[in-house]
Design an enzyme around this catalytic site. Structure first.
Site, PDB file in Angstrom:
ATOM      1  N   SER A   1       0.795  -1.239   0.000  1.00 41.72           N
ATOM      2  CA  SER A   1       0.000   0.000   0.000  1.00 41.72           C
ATOM      3  C   SER A   1       0.823   1.282   0.000  1.00 41.72           C
ATOM      4  O   SER A   1       0.244   2.380  -0.037  1.00 41.72           O
ATOM      5  CB  SER A   1      -0.949   0.009   1.198  1.00 41.72           C
ATOM      6  OG  SER A   1      -1.990  -0.918   1.003  1.00 41.72           O
TER       7      SER A   1
ATOM      8  N   LYS B   1      -0.024   3.744  -2.657  1.00 36.97           N
ATOM      9  CA  LYS B   1      -1.109   4.727  -2.568  1.00 36.97           C
ATOM     10  C   LYS B   1      -0.611   6.165  -2.523  1.00 36.97           C
ATOM     11  O   LYS B   1      -1.397   7.096  -2.741  1.00 36.97           O
ATOM     12  CB  LYS B   1      -1.988   4.425  -1.356  1.00 36.97           C
ATOM     13  CG  LYS B   1      -2.778   3.112  -1.496  1.00 36.97           C
ATOM     14  CD  LYS B   1      -3.708   2.895  -0.315  1.00 36.97           C
ATOM     15  CE  LYS B   1      -4.596   1.650  -0.516  1.00 36.97           C
ATOM     16  NZ  LYS B   1      -3.970   0.424  -0.057  1.00 36.97           N
TER      17      LYS B   1
ATOM     18  N   SER C   1      -5.941   3.117   4.600  1.00 37.07           N
ATOM     19  CA  SER C   1      -5.411   2.270   3.522  1.00 37.07           C
ATOM     20  C   SER C   1      -6.478   1.367   2.900  1.00 37.07           C
ATOM     21  O   SER C   1      -6.218   0.214   2.557  1.00 37.07           O
ATOM     22  CB  SER C   1      -4.246   1.418   4.039  1.00 37.07           C
ATOM     23  OG  SER C   1      -3.439   0.986   2.970  1.00 37.07           O
TER      24      SER C   1
END
Length: 411
Positions: free
Chosen positions: A65, A68, A120
């Site tokens: 993640s 992101k 997340s």
């Protein structure tokens, strides 16, 4: 013969020991980083792109993640925060960790960015990607286009949320470079910092009014100078973390990849603390050396003229994309070297503020700053008539002074 052989071996051993000492003395003064759990990491000076510490930083690995941060900065740079995002069935079907959105629901883009960066949520990342580019595939192209401008080929994105996919991954040094862009150079850096630096955020789904509150899972936020960051985990990537911190007022970016697997969730925090504490002890801020006023040769068709062109002091910038700064972070024993590069084939006339070359600053053989050098005034082209006139005035008229001749008495 035995004595000669023994003597020869002793001399050879002494030579080897001496050479080892010479190599050690000539080696870099940069201290070794502490041993940490991460399989790959990079500590980058965010203001000039210099790698301070690293381990396997060029190796491409899954980054979960931490992806992101790219999704967030692209959304900020391509959309307005008050735009409404409609959730597709594909986005709603993303696996945990997810917000639990339903097809047809609508949210403000700003609220979804908080939900993605703080909690997340995978479904939120896909909804944002589809809103920006129409599809995940088109958004991935935009992600890779952005990455190609900020770093080398060791970065390739397939998913906007960082879920494991064939070919999806990045090197630690490139992840740190992208983080440096997000917090230092992006035109939307202030919005990025506001979102990633928030402890929590509350909002509502627009069609039903459902209330939602999200909390920041970046446990390092506010510790050891960290002011922005993003965590990540998948079964393939392990625990990952990318962050930006301040040391002596300078931004330092840290990227950790594969920093352990369950149940070692805290390894990434331990790694980050160890690196930042060691850096704070080892680094010191040094000012860039000034460029003294000097002389350069400007070519003319017939003559060479020495002209004072270099100003007493100049400001520093790094490749025109990172902000200006006061100095540079150096380890004990490191030195800044300056080199002046002038434009080839320069000819008169030279106008005031015309760029005549560049000043380059080097640390450990790496260029850390580049700044153009300007002419401080106008310089006219030299002609044969001007040279003759100048010589006549300087060498003849100054010497011929009739007042110095004694008058003769006439009788």
């Amino acid at each position: 013969m035995k004595r000669r052989r023994s003597l020869f071996l002793i001399v050879l051993l002494l030579i080897q020991l001496n050479s080892c000492q010479l190599v050690a003395r000539g080696a870099s003064q940069k201290p070794l980083p502490p041993k940490i759990h991460a399989s790959a990491f990079c500590v980058l000076d965010g203001e000039n792109g210099r790698v301070l510490w690293e381990k396997n930083s060029e190796k491409v690995l899954s980054n979960a993640s931490t992806t992101k941060i790219v999704t967030c900065i692209l959304a900020l740079e391509n959309c307005k925060l008050d735009e409404e995002v409609t959730v597709s069935a594909y986005a709603a079907g993303m696996p945990r960790v997810h917000l639990g959105m339903k097809p047809g629901e609508q949210y403000r883009l700003e609220d979804l960015l908080y939900a993605m960066m703080l909690e997340s949520f995978n479904d939120v990342a896909v909804a944002i990607a589809e809103h920006v580019s129409g599809s995940v595939e088109a958004f991935a192209e935009k992600m890779n286009e952005k990455a190609s401008k900020l770093c080398d080929k060791k970065a390739h994105f397939v998913t906007p949320n960082g879920l494991d996919a064939e070919g999806h991954g990045i090197s630690a040094v490139n992840l740190a470079r992208i983080m440096g862009y997000c917090v230092q150079a992006s035109p939307q850096k202030e919005k990025f910092l506001k979102i990633t630096g928030a402890n929590s955020h509350s909002f509502q789904e627009l069609t039903t009014g459902r209330s939602i509150t999200v909390h920041n899972h970046n446990s390092m936020l506010g510790r050891e100078g960290i002011y922005s960051g993003k965590t990540g985990f998948t079964g393939k990537a392990g625990y990952c973390y990318v962050a930006a911190a301040k040391i002596y007022g300078h931004t330092v970016c840290i990227a950790l990849l594969a920093s352990g697997w369950p149940p070692n969730k805290n390894f990434k925090w331990q790694d980050c603390c160890m690196l930042l504490k060691a850096l704070s002890k080892q680094l010191a801020e040094k000012s860039f050396p000034g460029i003294p006023r000097g002389y350069v040769k400007v070519k003319n068709t017939a003559f060479m003229s020495k002209t004072a062109l270099i100003p007493d002091s100049i400001k520093i910038r790094y490749k025109s994309i990172l902000p200006k700064h006061r100095g540079i972070l150096l380890f004990d024993g490191e030195r800044i070297k300056t080199r002046i590069f002038l434009k080839r084939g320069m000819k008169l006339p030279v106008k005031k503020d015309q760029i005549i070359g560049e000043a380059h600053w080097y640390v450990d053989g790496n260029c850390v700053a580049i700044e153009p050098i300007f002419s401080v005034k106008n310089y006219e082209e030299i002609s044969l008539l001007k040279v003759v006139n100048h010589c006549f005035k300087k060498f003849l008229l100054n010497r011929i002074n009739l007042r110095n001749f004694p008058l003769k008495n006439c009788t």
